[in-house]
Design an enzyme around this catalytic site. Structure first.
Site, PDB file in Angstrom:
ATOM      1  N   HIS A  16      45.113  48.692  43.513  1.00 57.59           N
ATOM      2  CA  HIS A  16      44.423  47.389  43.349  1.00 57.59           C
ATOM      3  C   HIS A  16      43.826  46.997  44.692  1.00 57.59           C
ATOM      4  CE1 HIS A  16      44.273  43.192  41.427  1.00 57.59           C
ATOM      5  NE2 HIS A  16      43.635  43.110  42.578  1.00 57.59           N
ATOM      6  N   HIS A  18      40.192  45.270  46.826  1.00 56.02           N
ATOM      7  CA  HIS A  18      38.852  44.665  46.865  1.00 56.02           C
ATOM      8  C   HIS A  18      38.152  45.153  48.128  1.00 56.02           C
ATOM      9  CE1 HIS A  18      39.939  41.639  43.756  1.00 56.02           C
ATOM     10  NE2 HIS A  18      41.142  41.797  44.281  1.00 56.02           N
ATOM     11  N   ARG A  20      34.541  44.583  48.263  1.00 53.95           N
ATOM     12  CA  ARG A  20      33.237  43.891  48.278  1.00 53.95           C
ATOM     13  C   ARG A  20      32.085  44.904  48.253  1.00 53.95           C
ATOM     14  NH1 ARG A  20      36.734  40.182  46.775  1.00 53.95           N
ATOM     15  NH2 ARG A  20      37.816  39.141  48.456  1.00 53.95           N
ATOM     16  N   ASN A  44      35.239  42.482  40.746  1.00 47.90           N
ATOM     17  CA  ASN A  44      34.823  41.074  40.789  1.00 47.90           C
ATOM     18  C   ASN A  44      33.751  40.822  41.845  1.00 47.90           C
ATOM     19  OD1 ASN A  44      36.799  41.491  42.802  1.00 47.90           O
ATOM     20  ND2 ASN A  44      37.421  39.348  42.788  1.00 47.90           N
ATOM     21  N   LYS A 101      39.408  45.386  33.616  1.00 43.15           N
ATOM     22  CA  LYS A 101      40.172  44.325  34.254  1.00 43.15           C
ATOM     23  C   LYS A 101      39.949  43.009  33.527  1.00 43.15           C
ATOM     24  CE  LYS A 101      42.530  42.164  37.484  1.00 43.15           C
ATOM     25  NZ  LYS A 101      42.302  41.980  38.900  1.00 43.15           N
ATOM     26  N   HIS A 138      44.930  40.236  35.299  1.00 37.71           N
ATOM     27  CA  HIS A 138      45.263  39.176  36.257  1.00 37.71           C
ATOM     28  C   HIS A 138      46.076  38.182  35.439  1.00 37.71           C
ATOM     29  CE1 HIS A 138      44.455  36.451  39.793  1.00 37.71           C
ATOM     30  NE2 HIS A 138      44.976  35.653  38.897  1.00 37.71           N
ATOM     31  N   HIS A 176      49.453  42.637  40.494  1.00 37.33           N
ATOM     32  CA  HIS A 176      50.022  41.792  41.553  1.00 37.33           C
ATOM     33  C   HIS A 176      51.040  40.770  41.021  1.00 37.33           C
ATOM     34  CE1 HIS A 176      46.753  39.288  40.105  1.00 37.33           C
ATOM     35  NE2 HIS A 176      45.832  39.903  40.809  1.00 37.33           N
ATOM     36  N   LEU A 225      45.852  34.546  45.469  1.00 32.13           N
ATOM     37  CA  LEU A 225      46.168  34.282  44.059  1.00 32.13           C
ATOM     38  C   LEU A 225      46.580  35.563  43.373  1.00 32.13           C
ATOM     39  CD1 LEU A 225      43.310  31.781  43.174  1.00 32.13           C
ATOM     40  CD2 LEU A 225      45.761  31.287  43.319  1.00 32.13           C
ATOM     41  N   ASP A 253      46.102  44.607  46.663  1.00 34.89           N
ATOM     42  CA  ASP A 253      45.270  43.416  46.428  1.00 34.89           C
ATOM     43  C   ASP A 253      44.686  42.921  47.747  1.00 34.89           C
ATOM     44  OD1 ASP A 253      43.902  41.506  44.987  1.00 34.89           O
ATOM     45  OD2 ASP A 253      45.575  40.099  44.939  1.00 34.89           O
ATOM     46  N   HIS A 257      37.961  38.170  53.076  1.00 33.91           N
ATOM     47  CA  HIS A 257      36.971  37.090  53.067  1.00 33.91           C
ATOM     48  C   HIS A 257      36.603  36.849  54.525  1.00 33.91           C
ATOM     49  CE1 HIS A 257      37.400  35.772  48.852  1.00 33.91           C
ATOM     50  NE2 HIS A 257      38.660  36.141  48.977  1.00 33.91           N
ATOM     51  N   ALA A 269      40.776  32.430  48.346  1.00 37.41           N
ATOM     52  CA  ALA A 269      42.078  33.078  48.136  1.00 37.41           C
ATOM     53  C   ALA A 269      41.966  34.564  48.458  1.00 37.41           C
ATOM     54  CB  ALA A 269      42.505  32.900  46.683  1.00 37.41           C
TER      55      ALA A 269
HETATM   56  C1  NCD Z   1      41.051  38.223  45.109  1.00 37.30           C
HETATM   57  C2  NCD Z   1      39.649  38.244  45.722  1.00 37.30           C
HETATM   58  O1  NCD Z   1      39.421  37.577  46.729  1.00 37.30           O
HETATM   59  O2  NCD Z   1      38.776  38.936  45.196  1.00 37.30           O
HETATM   60  N1  NCD Z   1      41.812  37.173  45.722  1.00 37.30           N
HETATM   61  C3  NCD Z   1      43.146  37.067  45.753  1.00 37.30           C
HETATM   62  O3  NCD Z   1      43.646  36.050  46.235  1.00 37.30           O
HETATM   63  N2  NCD Z   1      43.918  38.032  45.323  1.00 37.30           N
HETATM   64  C4  NCD Z   1      40.941  38.078  43.644  1.00 37.30           C
HETATM   65  C5  NCD Z   1      42.171  38.457  42.896  1.00 37.30           C
HETATM   66  O4  NCD Z   1      42.635  39.578  42.926  1.00 37.30           O
HETATM   67  O5  NCD Z   1      42.706  37.595  42.198  1.00 37.30           O
HETATM   68 ZN    ZN Z   2      42.858  41.343  43.307  1.00 39.82          ZN
END
Ligand code: NCD
Ligand code: ZN
Length: 350
Positions: A16, A18, A20, A44, A101, A138, A176, A225, A253, A257, A269
């Protein structure tokens, strides 16, 4: 803590992640690719990755962003929407997509296009059951009348349990997980009558409880989150992971950011852990006297769940302290890692 000072394990995967898109990709991929052979790339983006064509194009951009000579493999999942068709599920399977997802609408970063009512996805879910395509969830309800700390437990009763009953062949990953309710639910779930179920666990949810968000002031880099929970929940997560139960596996996860969007009146988050994920997990298993269980959690159980081969390369960590940098470049901005400026007890050797 044990007397073990070096750990050599089968190379792990991150189930899992991210990363971007665009100019930030090379900076972010380099951190993950240093430790992990593969990672499930979350869909996402804005707009979300909803079709096999979009996923394959995104995959190519990730491959192109890898450090020279690195063989990191992105595994793609699609974003389930109210409009996902059975046909799109079949196309995704043929294209090598490894899952869909489920983001309940409004649950987290870029989830506006998420599912408003699972009943609308019935034919897509049936197609997923038929072709063995996992659904990654999620697991939070998003109604304003549910307390943010209760969203995961309520999701189990209101969404997950009915979903497993209605689609008895559906393979599900509870992403998560953050509560003892989720840990127990996955541990005890009946997979004879209903589909297989697994869960990913992040480093932050095994290392910290919700006090970390408020220590001496509001600490935005500990806000993710689902949100960190009470200590009893943290302990329950460590317990199931350290027990060696193969239903629980690694998913960082890591969710980068830009610094300014976290240190903000309405901060995003997400915790950034890609740079130091394996040292953080080693710390968890070390503290639980379960370093011998790290390999199963990090390198075996996820691959087995997804029906993929285990990696053959190795990863070595040693007990050596290092300071986590204050920030890392992220395209034209920077990203602040979890526990920035503080000590890490394990170091990746190679
Ligand atoms: C994730 C994100 O920023 O894409 N943020 C997070 O707090 N985990 C989104 C997610 O996995 O819920
Ligand atoms: Zn995530």
């Amino acid at each position: 803590m044990s007397a073990v000072n070096t750990i050599e394990i089968c190379q792990p995967d991150d189930w899992h992640l991210h990363v971007r898109d665009g100019e930030v990709l090379p900076d972010l991929i380099a951190h993950t690719a240093k430790q992990f052979a593969r990672a499930i790339i979350m869909p996402n983006l804005k707009p979300p990755v909803t079709t096999a064509e979009l996923a394959l194009a995104y995959k190519q951009r990730i491959l192109a962003a890898r450090p020279a000579g690195n063989l990191f493999e992105p595994l793609m999942v699609l974003y389930l929407t109210d409009n996902t068709t059975a046909e799109q599920v079949k196309n995704a399977k043929d294209a090598g997509v490894v899952g869909f997802k489920l983001y309940p609408a409004g649950a987290t970063t870029n989830s506006d296009a998420g599912v408003t009512d699972l009943a609308k996805c019935a034919s897509a879910l049936q197609a997923m059951e038929a072709c063995g395509m996992p659904l990654l969830v999620h697991g939070e309800v998003t109604h304003a009348d549910v307390d943010v700390f209760d969203r995961e437990a309520v999701f189990i009763d209101q969404v997950l349990e009915p979903l497993r009953k209605k689609h008895a062949g559906l393979k599900i990953v509870f992403e998560h997980i953050t509560t003892k309710q989720a840990a127990q639910y996955v541990r005890d779930a009946d997979t004879q009558r209903y589909g297989a179920i697994g869960a990913t666990i992040t480093p932050q949810h095994m290392l910290y409880n919700r006090n970390a968000i408020f220590t001496g002031g509001v600490r935005p880099h500990y806000y993710c989150l689902p949100i960190l929970k009470r200590e009893e929940h943290r302990l329950a997560l460590v317990d199931v992971a350290a027990s060696g139960n193969s239903r629980f596996f690694l998913g960082t996860d890591s969710a980068p950011h830009a610094k300014g969007t976290k240190e903000n009146a309405c901060g995003c988050a997400g915790c950034y852990t890609a740079w130091h994920a394996m040292p953080l997990y080693a710390e968890v298993f070390d503290a639980a006297n379960a370093l011998d269980r790290l390999e199963g959690f990090a390198s075996h159980f996820g691959a087995d769940f997804y029906g993929l081969s285990r990696n053959t390369a190795k990863l070595v960590l040693k007990r050596e302290q290092q300071i986590i940098p204050e920030e890392f470049p992220m395209g034209s901005s920077t990203v602040v890692p979890l526990r920035a400026g503080e000590m890490l007890s394990w170091t990746i050797v190679g």
